[in-house]
Design a protein around this motif. Structure first.
Motif, PDB file in Angstrom:
ATOM      1  N   ARG A 137      48.941  44.602  41.363  1.00  0.00           N
ATOM      2  CA  ARG A 137      47.880  44.165  40.177  1.00  0.00           C
ATOM      3  C   ARG A 137      46.572  43.219  40.687  1.00  0.00           C
ATOM      4  O   ARG A 137      45.679  43.533  40.398  1.00  0.00           O
ATOM      5  CB  ARG A 137      48.733  43.486  39.111  1.00  0.00           C
ATOM      6  N   VAL A 138      47.099  42.582  41.533  1.00  0.00           N
ATOM      7  CA  VAL A 138      46.076  41.503  42.064  1.00  0.00           C
ATOM      8  C   VAL A 138      44.985  42.548  42.882  1.00  0.00           C
ATOM      9  O   VAL A 138      44.030  42.294  42.883  1.00  0.00           O
ATOM     10  CB  VAL A 138      46.701  40.583  43.120  1.00  0.00           C
ATOM     11  N   MET A 141      42.670  44.445  40.576  1.00  0.00           N
ATOM     12  CA  MET A 141      41.725  43.588  39.998  1.00  0.00           C
ATOM     13  C   MET A 141      40.517  43.215  40.886  1.00  0.00           C
ATOM     14  O   MET A 141      39.405  43.252  40.533  1.00  0.00           O
ATOM     15  CB  MET A 141      42.466  42.334  39.416  1.00  0.00           C
ATOM     16  N   MET A 142      41.058  43.021  42.344  1.00  0.00           N
ATOM     17  CA  MET A 142      40.034  42.731  43.312  1.00  0.00           C
ATOM     18  C   MET A 142      39.169  43.954  43.540  1.00  0.00           C
ATOM     19  O   MET A 142      38.005  43.947  43.741  1.00  0.00           O
ATOM     20  CB  MET A 142      40.685  42.271  44.638  1.00  0.00           C
ATOM     21  N   ARG A 145      37.878  45.566  39.375  1.00  0.00           N
ATOM     22  CA  ARG A 145      37.227  44.620  38.557  1.00  0.00           C
ATOM     23  C   ARG A 145      36.391  43.551  39.312  1.00  0.00           C
ATOM     24  O   ARG A 145      35.843  42.505  38.666  1.00  0.00           O
ATOM     25  CB  ARG A 145      38.238  43.815  37.731  1.00  0.00           C
ATOM     26  N   MET A 147      37.093  41.077  41.018  1.00  0.00           N
ATOM     27  CA  MET A 147      37.731  39.737  40.897  1.00  0.00           C
ATOM     28  C   MET A 147      38.049  38.970  42.273  1.00  0.00           C
ATOM     29  O   MET A 147      38.265  39.738  43.201  1.00  0.00           O
ATOM     30  CB  MET A 147      39.154  39.648  39.978  1.00  0.00           C
ATOM     31  N   GLU A 149      40.849  36.692  44.480  1.00  0.00           N
ATOM     32  CA  GLU A 149      42.400  36.926  44.413  1.00  0.00           C
ATOM     33  C   GLU A 149      42.599  35.620  43.453  1.00  0.00           C
ATOM     34  O   GLU A 149      43.692  35.764  42.606  1.00  0.00           O
ATOM     35  CB  GLU A 149      42.773  36.770  45.872  1.00  0.00           C
ATOM     36  N   ALA A 152      42.311  36.448  39.726  1.00  0.00           N
ATOM     37  CA  ALA A 152      43.304  37.688  39.350  1.00  0.00           C
ATOM     38  C   ALA A 152      44.725  37.048  39.214  1.00  0.00           C
ATOM     39  O   ALA A 152      45.355  37.418  38.250  1.00  0.00           O
ATOM     40  CB  ALA A 152      43.592  38.841  40.479  1.00  0.00           C
ATOM     41  N   ARG A 155      44.749  35.135  35.978  1.00  0.00           N
ATOM     42  CA  ARG A 155      44.853  35.960  34.712  1.00  0.00           C
ATOM     43  C   ARG A 155      46.273  36.533  34.798  1.00  0.00           C
ATOM     44  O   ARG A 155      47.051  36.516  33.428  1.00  0.00           O
ATOM     45  CB  ARG A 155      44.293  37.342  34.871  1.00  0.00           C
TER      46      ARG A 155
END
Length: 201
Positions: A137-138, A141-142, A145, A147, A149, A152, A155
């Motif tokens: 999931r990290v 997101m990187m 999205r 983001m 690390e 992420a 979150r």
């Protein structure tokens, strides 16, 4: 009416699962969509947020400045609780109105990101949890999205753990593979839960 709760951690693939269930015939009640609707300009929700957090979280056009509010509440658990106390009751009310309008024989799927955190699992005939490893999931997101690390992982840390979510599940839907594998599993789960064929059957 069958009531099914759907949840999953951020970047787990829950939105894709929700969309597939809607295609298969579920009446989808999306808490994220409702959460945006109840804080649109002119709503009591936005007025309460402005009163609680000040003008710094309001954009020049009068709408909610989501990045500003997000930065505030993810850094401060107490602020997050104050925000949830405003938004969650309004979302529940809007959800109840949608469910009341659904046909009596409907399969209603409520897509609730914080289903476990807000202790709602006992409201449903079944709870589906879309699950993926934290590192997966990290990475998503990187990649998708933009983001860092650190952001992420923050979150993820702000939500229930995978173990807590999975413990509340009637069915865990793993999402570590391809999009096609995920959709195939969703189709199987739909058939198991409803006795209704999938989109191809």
């Amino acid at each position: 009416m069958r009531r099914i709760g759907l949840t999953g951690g951020i970047a787990s693939g829950k939105s894709l699962v929700a969309a597939r269930l809607a295609e298969l015939g579920a009446v989808l009640v999306d808490a994220d969509v409702l959460a945006r609707r109840v804080v649109e300009p002119g709503t009591s929700g936005l007025a309460a947020i402005r009163e609680t957090f000040g003008d710094a979280v309001i954009s020049a056009d009068g709408s909610l400045d989501r990045p500003a509010l997000g930065a505030l509440v993810f850094a401060d658990p107490a602020a997050r609780e104050r925000l949830n106390a405003i938004v969650h009751p309004l979302v529940r009310q809007a959800s109840a109105e949608l469910i009341e309008a659904a046909p009596q024989d409907a399969v209603v799927v409520e897509d609730i990101p914080l289903l476990v955190e807000t202790g709602q699992q006992d409201r449903f005939d079944a709870v589906l949890v879309v699950d993926a490893a934290d590192d997966t999931r990290v990475r998503r997101m990187m990649e998708h999205r933009a983001m860092t690390e650190q952001d992420a992982r923050a979150r993820i840390a702000a939500q229930a753990t995978r173990a807590e979510r999975n413990a509340a599940a009637t069915v865990v839907i793993p999402n570590e593979g391809t999009r096609e594998e995920l959709l195939q599993r969703v189709d199987q789960v739909w058939q198991e839960l409803t006795g209704q064929p999938d989109a191809d059957g």
